[in-house]
Design an enzyme around this catalytic site. Sequence first.
Site, mmCIF file in Angstrom:
data_model
loop_
_atom_site.group_PDB
_atom_site.id
_atom_site.type_symbol
_atom_site.label_atom_id
_atom_site.label_comp_id
_atom_site.label_asym_id
_atom_site.label_seq_id
_atom_site.Cartn_x
_atom_site.Cartn_y
_atom_site.Cartn_z
ATOM 1 N N ILE A 19 0.833 -1.203 0.000
ATOM 2 C CA ILE A 19 0.000 0.000 0.000
ATOM 3 C C ILE A 19 0.870 1.256 0.000
ATOM 4 O O ILE A 19 0.565 2.238 -0.686
ATOM 5 C CB ILE A 19 -0.948 -0.019 1.227
ATOM 6 N N ASP A 49 11.675 3.359 4.811
ATOM 7 C CA ASP A 49 11.466 1.905 4.929
ATOM 8 C C ASP A 49 12.767 1.257 5.384
ATOM 9 O O ASP A 49 13.808 1.924 5.471
ATOM 10 C CB ASP A 49 10.989 1.300 3.590
ATOM 11 N N LEU A 78 11.792 1.568 12.077
ATOM 12 C CA LEU A 78 10.835 2.284 12.917
ATOM 13 C C LEU A 78 10.494 1.541 14.202
ATOM 14 O O LEU A 78 9.682 2.027 14.994
ATOM 15 C CB LEU A 78 9.564 2.591 12.118
ATOM 16 N N TYR A 82 -2.301 -7.617 16.610
ATOM 17 C CA TYR A 82 -2.440 -6.802 15.391
ATOM 18 C C TYR A 82 -3.685 -5.904 15.418
ATOM 19 O O TYR A 82 -3.558 -4.666 15.309
ATOM 20 C CB TYR A 82 -2.421 -7.703 14.147
HETATM 21 P P1 NAD Z 1 3.692 -4.744 3.137
HETATM 22 O O1 NAD Z 1 4.246 -5.855 3.957
HETATM 23 O O2 NAD Z 1 3.535 -4.938 1.680
HETATM 24 O O3 NAD Z 1 4.489 -3.416 3.406
HETATM 25 C C1 NAD Z 1 4.839 -3.024 4.702
HETATM 26 C C2 NAD Z 1 6.130 -2.224 4.624
HETATM 27 O O4 NAD Z 1 6.471 -1.830 5.965
HETATM 28 C C3 NAD Z 1 7.315 -3.043 4.074
HETATM 29 O O5 NAD Z 1 7.938 -2.375 3.002
HETATM 30 C C4 NAD Z 1 8.217 -3.184 5.276
HETATM 31 O O6 NAD Z 1 9.612 -3.226 4.952
HETATM 32 C C5 NAD Z 1 7.863 -1.933 6.087
HETATM 33 N N1 NAD Z 1 8.274 -2.112 7.469
HETATM 34 C C6 NAD Z 1 8.000 -3.147 8.291
HETATM 35 N N2 NAD Z 1 8.642 -3.018 9.459
HETATM 36 C C7 NAD Z 1 9.325 -1.844 9.381
HETATM 37 C C8 NAD Z 1 10.198 -1.171 10.276
HETATM 38 N N3 NAD Z 1 10.522 -1.692 11.469
HETATM 39 N N4 NAD Z 1 10.734 0.009 9.883
HETATM 40 C C9 NAD Z 1 10.451 0.532 8.663
HETATM 41 N N5 NAD Z 1 9.644 -0.075 7.769
HETATM 42 C C10 NAD Z 1 9.105 -1.260 8.134
HETATM 43 O O7 NAD Z 1 2.277 -4.431 3.834
HETATM 44 P P2 NAD Z 1 0.954 -3.712 3.282
HETATM 45 O O8 NAD Z 1 -0.057 -4.766 3.101
HETATM 46 O O9 NAD Z 1 1.266 -2.770 2.192
HETATM 47 O O10 NAD Z 1 0.523 -2.917 4.590
HETATM 48 C C11 NAD Z 1 0.745 -1.513 4.730
HETATM 49 C C12 NAD Z 1 -0.023 -1.038 5.937
HETATM 50 O O11 NAD Z 1 -1.405 -1.287 5.751
HETATM 51 C C13 NAD Z 1 0.364 -1.750 7.236
HETATM 52 O O12 NAD Z 1 0.358 -0.831 8.297
HETATM 53 C C14 NAD Z 1 -0.735 -2.759 7.402
HETATM 54 O O13 NAD Z 1 -0.910 -3.133 8.744
HETATM 55 C C15 NAD Z 1 -1.919 -1.995 6.850
HETATM 56 N N6 NAD Z 1 -3.008 -2.844 6.410
HETATM 57 C C16 NAD Z 1 -2.803 -3.776 5.447
HETATM 58 C C17 NAD Z 1 -3.855 -4.591 5.067
HETATM 59 C C18 NAD Z 1 -3.705 -5.665 4.017
HETATM 60 O O14 NAD Z 1 -4.620 -6.496 3.875
HETATM 61 N N7 NAD Z 1 -2.614 -5.700 3.261
HETATM 62 C C19 NAD Z 1 -5.113 -4.449 5.677
HETATM 63 C C20 NAD Z 1 -5.282 -3.472 6.643
HETATM 64 C C21 NAD Z 1 -4.225 -2.668 7.010
#
Ligand code: NAD
Length: 262
Positions: free
Chosen positions: A16, A35, A45, A155
């Site tokens: 996202i 990131d 982070l 979560y």
């Molecule tokens: P993703 O795993 O594709 O991307 C998450 C990113 O966060 C990655 O690039 C990762 O390297 C980065 N990250 C993780 N830990 C980190 C840290 N310690 N420091 C810096 N960066 C860090 O996930 P996504 O599905 O794109 O999710 C993005 C956001 O949306 C998240 O907060 C997730 O909880 C939320 N979300 C996702 C969904 C879903 O279904 N995919 C649903 C609801 C909410």
Amino acid sequence: MSTSRVYAVSGGASGIGAATAELLRGLGHTVVTVDLRDADVVADLSTAEGRTTAVEGVRALAPVLHGLVPCAGVAGLTGVDPELLVSVNYFGALALVEGLRPELVRAEGAAVVLLSSNSVSCQPGWPAAVADACLAGDESAARAVAARVEAVQAYPASKAALAYWLRREAIAERWIGAGVRLNAVAPGLIATAMTDALRRDPVLGVFADAYPTALGRPGRAEEIAELIAFLLSDAASLLVGSVVFADGGTDAILNPRRPAPM
Ligand code: NAD
């Protein structure tokens, strides 16, 4: 009239966050990504040092910030440390929001979009104590409470805490009084690396497609990016403290009588 703006997006290397950065850049804006890898500012982070690196790195590239999307997050998968999860999802996100507040205020009309989740209203039985401990703001104490539960339970609690923080702070003088609109999105299941990992999870994988949607398909990262871009824009000028669900109908199916009457 289109105005070029400067935005910061954490988690910008994947899913996202990456879709949001790409969309905003395509609209002619400048985007600073944060990131663990493949970002303008590489920072972890989950740690105090990493958060300082992130804030200072964004600040150096964007002394005026029109919008912030703290998108970096950790999924509640088997084997994931629930303490790490609350540190990244809640405290890491808010460290960016608080740390970059001066740059946001300087924009005179900035917006923040937090990443909550429909798991808050659709996943039963998550521990409110973890959300309460996050909201109290003591990271060590919140980590200790989170350590007592599985990551899959921590979560939604971390995402509820973000929504509760938003509801409390968005209306406060130091945010909206300073011209900064705070809102959140609550996505359902979106096809990203995070949910690919969920499908591979030996215990939780069977639940990946357990939640019904009216559309009969997962969301796409680009669909959430469109909503985030709207919330960042002046077109969303009336939205303050809103948590906007974007889940293909899952919340409507599971919670047909919400909002509930007072
Ligand atoms: P993703 O795993 O594709 O991307 C998450 C990113 O966060 C990655 O690039 C990762 O390297 C980065 N990250 C993780 N830990 C980190 C840290 N310690 N420091 C810096 N960066 C860090 O996930 P996504 O599905 O794109 O999710 C993005 C956001 O949306 C998240 O907060 C997730 O909880 C939320 N979300 C996702 C969904 C879903 O279904 N995919 C649903 C609801 C909410």
